[in-house]
Design an enzyme around this catalytic site. Structure first.
Site, PDB file in Angstrom:
ATOM      1  N   LEU A 125       0.928  -1.386   0.064  1.00  0.00           N
ATOM      2  CA  LEU A 125       0.118  -0.147   0.121  1.00  0.00           C
ATOM      3  C   LEU A 125       0.779   1.274  -0.014  1.00  0.00           C
ATOM      4  O   LEU A 125       0.671   2.094  -0.810  1.00  0.00           O
ATOM      5  CB  LEU A 125      -0.855   0.073   1.045  1.00  0.00           C
ATOM      6  CG  LEU A 125      -1.777   1.139   1.384  1.00  0.00           C
ATOM      7  CD1 LEU A 125      -2.880   1.175   0.434  1.00  0.00           C
ATOM      8  CD2 LEU A 125      -2.539   0.849   2.910  1.00  0.00           C
ATOM      9  N   ILE A 157       7.883  -2.722   2.173  1.00  0.00           N
ATOM     10  CA  ILE A 157       7.195  -3.959   1.908  1.00  0.00           C
ATOM     11  C   ILE A 157       7.439  -5.144   2.638  1.00  0.00           C
ATOM     12  O   ILE A 157       8.527  -5.786   2.455  1.00  0.00           O
ATOM     13  CB  ILE A 157       6.918  -4.231   0.350  1.00  0.00           C
ATOM     14  CG1 ILE A 157       6.276  -3.030  -0.483  1.00  0.00           C
ATOM     15  CG2 ILE A 157       5.890  -5.654   0.159  1.00  0.00           C
ATOM     16  CD1 ILE A 157       5.230  -2.297   0.266  1.00  0.00           C
ATOM     17  N   HIS A 339      18.259  -3.663  33.629  1.00  0.00           N
ATOM     18  CA  HIS A 339      19.323  -4.586  33.410  1.00  0.00           C
ATOM     19  C   HIS A 339      20.824  -3.584  33.510  1.00  0.00           C
ATOM     20  O   HIS A 339      21.943  -4.136  33.235  1.00  0.00           O
ATOM     21  CB  HIS A 339      19.249  -4.948  32.028  1.00  0.00           C
ATOM     22  CG  HIS A 339      18.319  -6.156  31.796  1.00  0.00           C
ATOM     23  ND1 HIS A 339      17.157  -6.547  31.754  1.00  0.00           N
ATOM     24  CD2 HIS A 339      18.805  -7.592  31.555  1.00  0.00           C
ATOM     25  CE1 HIS A 339      16.739  -7.460  31.584  1.00  0.00           C
ATOM     26  NE2 HIS A 339      17.358  -8.242  31.583  1.00  0.00           N
ATOM     27  N   GLY A 340      20.543  -2.444  33.719  1.00  0.00           N
ATOM     28  CA  GLY A 340      21.737  -1.470  33.832  1.00  0.00           C
ATOM     29  C   GLY A 340      22.448  -1.625  32.652  1.00  0.00           C
ATOM     30  O   GLY A 340      22.252  -1.758  31.212  1.00  0.00           O
ATOM     31  N   GLU A 364       1.838  -0.275  10.064  1.00  0.00           N
ATOM     32  CA  GLU A 364       0.302  -0.292  10.148  1.00  0.00           C
ATOM     33  C   GLU A 364      -0.450   0.845  10.714  1.00  0.00           C
ATOM     34  O   GLU A 364      -1.518   0.560  11.394  1.00  0.00           O
ATOM     35  CB  GLU A 364      -0.014  -1.477  10.647  1.00  0.00           C
ATOM     36  CG  GLU A 364       0.663  -2.890   9.717  1.00  0.00           C
ATOM     37  CD  GLU A 364      -0.063  -4.024   9.979  1.00  0.00           C
ATOM     38  OE1 GLU A 364      -1.203  -4.405  10.247  1.00  0.00           O
ATOM     39  OE2 GLU A 364       0.553  -5.094   9.351  1.00  0.00           O
ATOM     40  N   SER A 367       1.343   6.180  15.477  1.00  0.00           N
ATOM     41  CA  SER A 367       0.472   6.463  16.706  1.00  0.00           C
ATOM     42  C   SER A 367      -0.327   7.686  16.437  1.00  0.00           C
ATOM     43  O   SER A 367      -1.501   7.735  16.798  1.00  0.00           O
ATOM     44  CB  SER A 367       1.540   6.790  17.827  1.00  0.00           C
ATOM     45  OG  SER A 367       1.978   5.682  18.517  1.00  0.00           O
ATOM     46  N   GLU A 368       0.139   8.456  15.556  1.00  0.00           N
ATOM     47  CA  GLU A 368      -0.723   9.445  15.362  1.00  0.00           C
ATOM     48  C   GLU A 368      -1.777   9.470  14.498  1.00  0.00           C
ATOM     49  O   GLU A 368      -2.868   9.971  14.660  1.00  0.00           O
ATOM     50  CB  GLU A 368       0.431  10.652  14.328  1.00  0.00           C
ATOM     51  CG  GLU A 368       1.416  11.245  15.177  1.00  0.00           C
ATOM     52  CD  GLU A 368       2.669  10.377  15.739  1.00  0.00           C
ATOM     53  OE1 GLU A 368       2.647   9.269  15.004  1.00  0.00           O
ATOM     54  OE2 GLU A 368       3.433  10.736  16.659  1.00  0.00           O
TER      55      GLU A 368
HETATM   56  N1  CAA Z   1     -13.214   0.418   7.261  1.00  0.00           N
HETATM   57  C1  CAA Z   1     -14.005   0.959   6.146  1.00  0.00           C
HETATM   58  N2  CAA Z   1     -14.088   1.936   5.425  1.00  0.00           N
HETATM   59  C2  CAA Z   1     -13.091   2.768   5.838  1.00  0.00           C
HETATM   60  C3  CAA Z   1     -12.504   2.662   7.013  1.00  0.00           C
HETATM   61  C4  CAA Z   1     -12.331   1.652   7.587  1.00  0.00           C
HETATM   62  N3  CAA Z   1     -11.603   1.389   8.772  1.00  0.00           N
HETATM   63  N4  CAA Z   1     -11.768   3.971   7.169  1.00  0.00           N
HETATM   64  C5  CAA Z   1     -12.220   4.730   6.029  1.00  0.00           C
HETATM   65  N5  CAA Z   1     -13.128   4.008   5.340  1.00  0.00           N
HETATM   66  C6  CAA Z   1     -13.706   4.649   4.078  1.00  0.00           C
HETATM   67  C7  CAA Z   1     -14.584   5.972   4.638  1.00  0.00           C
HETATM   68  O1  CAA Z   1     -15.749   5.480   4.971  1.00  0.00           O
HETATM   69  C8  CAA Z   1     -14.496   6.558   3.351  1.00  0.00           C
HETATM   70  O2  CAA Z   1     -15.437   6.050   2.301  1.00  0.00           O
HETATM   71  P1  CAA Z   1     -16.540   7.056   1.539  1.00  0.00           P
HETATM   72  O3  CAA Z   1     -15.899   7.680   0.560  1.00  0.00           O
HETATM   73  O4  CAA Z   1     -17.649   5.954   1.069  1.00  0.00           O
HETATM   74  O5  CAA Z   1     -17.422   7.693   2.665  1.00  0.00           O
HETATM   75  C9  CAA Z   1     -13.192   6.164   2.639  1.00  0.00           C
HETATM   76  O6  CAA Z   1     -12.697   5.034   3.212  1.00  0.00           O
HETATM   77  C10 CAA Z   1     -12.158   7.298   2.917  1.00  0.00           C
HETATM   78  O7  CAA Z   1     -11.970   7.370   4.206  1.00  0.00           O
HETATM   79  P2  CAA Z   1     -11.466   8.887   4.837  1.00  0.00           P
HETATM   80  O8  CAA Z   1     -11.909   9.894   4.206  1.00  0.00           O
HETATM   81  O9  CAA Z   1     -11.711   8.781   6.295  1.00  0.00           O
HETATM   82  O10 CAA Z   1      -9.940   8.431   4.456  1.00  0.00           O
HETATM   83  P3  CAA Z   1      -8.811   9.517   4.475  1.00  0.00           P
HETATM   84  O11 CAA Z   1      -7.994   9.668   3.351  1.00  0.00           O
HETATM   85  O12 CAA Z   1      -8.895  10.653   5.792  1.00  0.00           O
HETATM   86  O13 CAA Z   1      -7.761   8.304   5.706  1.00  0.00           O
HETATM   87  C11 CAA Z   1      -7.113   7.424   7.566  1.00  0.00           C
HETATM   88  C12 CAA Z   1      -8.199   8.030   6.844  1.00  0.00           C
HETATM   89  C13 CAA Z   1      -7.383   6.610   8.724  1.00  0.00           C
HETATM   90  C14 CAA Z   1      -6.055   8.303   8.018  1.00  0.00           C
HETATM   91  C15 CAA Z   1      -6.194   6.494   6.591  1.00  0.00           C
HETATM   92  O14 CAA Z   1      -5.612   6.887   5.459  1.00  0.00           O
HETATM   93  C16 CAA Z   1      -5.292   5.291   7.389  1.00  0.00           C
HETATM   94  O15 CAA Z   1      -5.446   4.609   7.972  1.00  0.00           O
HETATM   95  N6  CAA Z   1      -3.819   5.858   7.219  1.00  0.00           N
HETATM   96  C17 CAA Z   1      -2.762   5.212   7.621  1.00  0.00           C
HETATM   97  C18 CAA Z   1      -2.450   4.061   6.787  1.00  0.00           C
HETATM   98  C19 CAA Z   1      -1.626   2.735   7.086  1.00  0.00           C
HETATM   99  O16 CAA Z   1      -2.029   2.368   8.310  1.00  0.00           O
HETATM  100  N7  CAA Z   1      -0.674   2.402   6.452  1.00  0.00           N
HETATM  101  C20 CAA Z   1      -0.044   1.337   7.106  1.00  0.00           C
HETATM  102  C21 CAA Z   1       0.984   0.653   5.777  1.00  0.00           C
HETATM  103  S1  CAA Z   1       0.775  -1.040   5.656  1.00  0.00           S
HETATM  104  C22 CAA Z   1       1.939  -1.551   6.831  1.00  0.00           C
HETATM  105  O17 CAA Z   1       2.550  -0.814   7.530  1.00  0.00           O
HETATM  106  C23 CAA Z   1       2.156  -3.237   6.534  1.00  0.00           C
HETATM  107  C24 CAA Z   1       3.307  -3.725   6.942  1.00  0.00           C
HETATM  108  O18 CAA Z   1       4.021  -4.250   6.019  1.00  0.00           O
HETATM  109  C25 CAA Z   1       3.806  -3.881   8.170  1.00  0.00           C
END
Ligand code: CAA
Length: 380
Positions: A125, A157, A339-340, A364, A367-368
């Site tokens: 993603l 990834i 553990h110092g 994933e 925190s923010e």
């Molecule tokens: N479940 C279902 N639908 C959701 C949802 C959820 N939890 N959150 C948002 N949506 C839907 C909304 O309802 C909206 O739908 P509609 O257009 O139909 O109304 C659409 O998605 C857009 O939602 P937002 O306007 O709320 O979206 P946003 O752009 O403001 O983003 C956010 C919200 C929570 C900040 C999101 O962008 C987010 O979670 N960002 C962090 C991304 C992330 O966690 N990345 C991690 C990468 S993966 C990784 O780290 C894997 C690894 O390898 C370890």
């Protein structure tokens, strides 16, 4: 919420604990030091049904549920956080395919992911310029006859070098459409035009493979489209809601390891004529660590239970991930302190736990981002 474990949950927990103690823990320091991808361990986890715990049995998974998955992850993370993050991501990918895939996609990928033929399943993603805001991604997919052509770059990834299948998100409509113009695709490892970059040299989880991916005219068949065209953003959000329970479990496992080692050390190490555990300054640290771990455990189980019941759990998953990750960093930091000087050298695991814990506040959803999700929930 029933706090008693079912027979299945207890069995999955025990299976994971036994394997983690017997096989994974003795290798954890070497995995970290040599940045060793634990291929055989992941195969062993698959053989025990732990790489697709919440995937239905008809697709090769264990069908043991979300609570069982969280418990198993905690056990593995207690032994090796590098292994745990790959297990968490593979489980998330398997669940997502089981939930949104076509029958053909499920049949093609799930048995191989669950059974260990695929070393990993990855989740692509994030991009170099779009992590917290995936709606700002630039990777594109355009239809060309019976194929989709993907171009762009993905970043951070997990398991990307070894993945049999990668869920890749890409824009299928102009950038002005934001989150509404994103689709996802199942790209197979080794696909033409998919280039795997150099593994990142990380602070912690050093045995976990973390790579950039380049999609350079990467062609996939039309039926590699996963879910609805332009419906990919919501799939990512739903998958991440579940993934956050996984990272919360990983953080819990790391913190439990740090506490257990601190208790052992505090009972053995003497200062001023008595074991340091008998000094209130140390005993209270251990007490605070224990309380925070138990609080995080309850939040994690609550989020997992809600998900398992099919109830909304997004807010609880974010709360759990936020609290558990920050708790793990605090607990591991205290473990180093207890553990110092020995906490600061490689001979003891305390410093590894602190390095491993730190990333749980970042991936994933930072925190923010979790606070943003929680604030939206609080404000309505
Ligand atoms: N479940 C279902 N639908 C959701 C949802 C959820 N939890 N959150 C948002 N949506 C839907 C909304 O309802 C909206 O739908 P509609 O257009 O139909 O109304 C659409 O998605 C857009 O939602 P937002 O306007 O709320 O979206 P946003 O752009 O403001 O983003 C956010 C919200 C929570 C900040 C999101 O962008 C987010 O979670 N960002 C962090 C991304 C992330 O966690 N990345 C991690 C990468 S993966 C990784 O780290 C894997 C690894 O390898 C370890």
């Amino acid at each position: 919420m029933d706090l008693e474990l079912s027979e299945t949950q207890a069995l999955v927990q025990k299976t994971a604990r036994d394997f983690a103690t017997r096989v994974i823990a003795p290798q954890a320091a070497e995995i970290d030091e040599k940045e060793k991808f634990p291929r055989e361990i992941l195969r062993g986890l698959a053989e025990l049904g732990l790489m697709a715990i919440n995937v239905p049995t008809e697709h090769g998974g264990s069908g043991a549920g979300v609570v069982a998955a969280a418990l198993a992850l905690q056990e593995v993370a207690r032994a090796c956080a590098s292994t745990a993050v790959m297990m968490s991501v593979a489980n998330m990918v398997g669940e997502t395919i089981a939930k949104f895939g076509t029958d053909a996609q499920k049949q093609r990928h799930l048995p191989k992911l669950a059974g260990g033929e695929y070393a990993m399943g990855s989740f692509a993603l994030s991009e170099p310029d779009a992590g917290s805001d995936p709606g700002g991604m630039r990777t594109t997919a355009r239809r060309d006859g019976n194929e989709w052509v993907l171009d762009g770059a993905k970043q951070w990834i997990t398991g990307g070098t070894h993945a049999g299948v990668i869920i890749v998100w890409a824009r299928t409509a102009g950038p002005e459409t934001g989150a509404k113009g994103i689709s996802c695709f199942l790209v197979e490892g080794g696909a033409k035009g998919l280039k795997v970059g150099r593994p990142e040299d990380k602070m912690g989880i050093r045995g976990s493979d973390t790579v950039p991916l380049e999609l350079d005219g990467c062609r996939v068949p039309a039926d590699a489209l996963f879910g609805q065209e332009n419906g990919g953003f919501k799939i990512a959000m739903m998958a991440l809601d579940g993934g956050r329970i996984g990272i919360s479990s990983q953080a819990l496992g790391i913190a439990r390891a740090a506490l257990a080692e601190s208790v052992t050390y505090a009972k053995e190490r003497k200062a001023f004529g008595v074991p340091i555990a008998q000094h209130q300054g140390i005993a209270w640290k251990l007490a605070d660590m224990h309380v925070q771990i138990e609080a995080a455990q309850l939040m994690c189980m609550r989020a997992a239970w809600l998900k398992e019941q099919g109830q909304p759990f997004s807010l609880q998953a974010s709360m759990s991930k936020l609290y558990a990750s920050e708790m793990a960093v605090r607990v591991c930091n205290e473990a180093v302190q207890i553990h110092g000087g020995y906490g600061y050298i490689r001979e003891y695991a305390a410093e590894r736990h602190l390095r491993d814990a730190r990333v749980t506040m970042i991936y994933e959803g930072t925190s923010e981002i979790q606070r943003l999700v929680v604030a939206r929930g609080v404000l309505g």
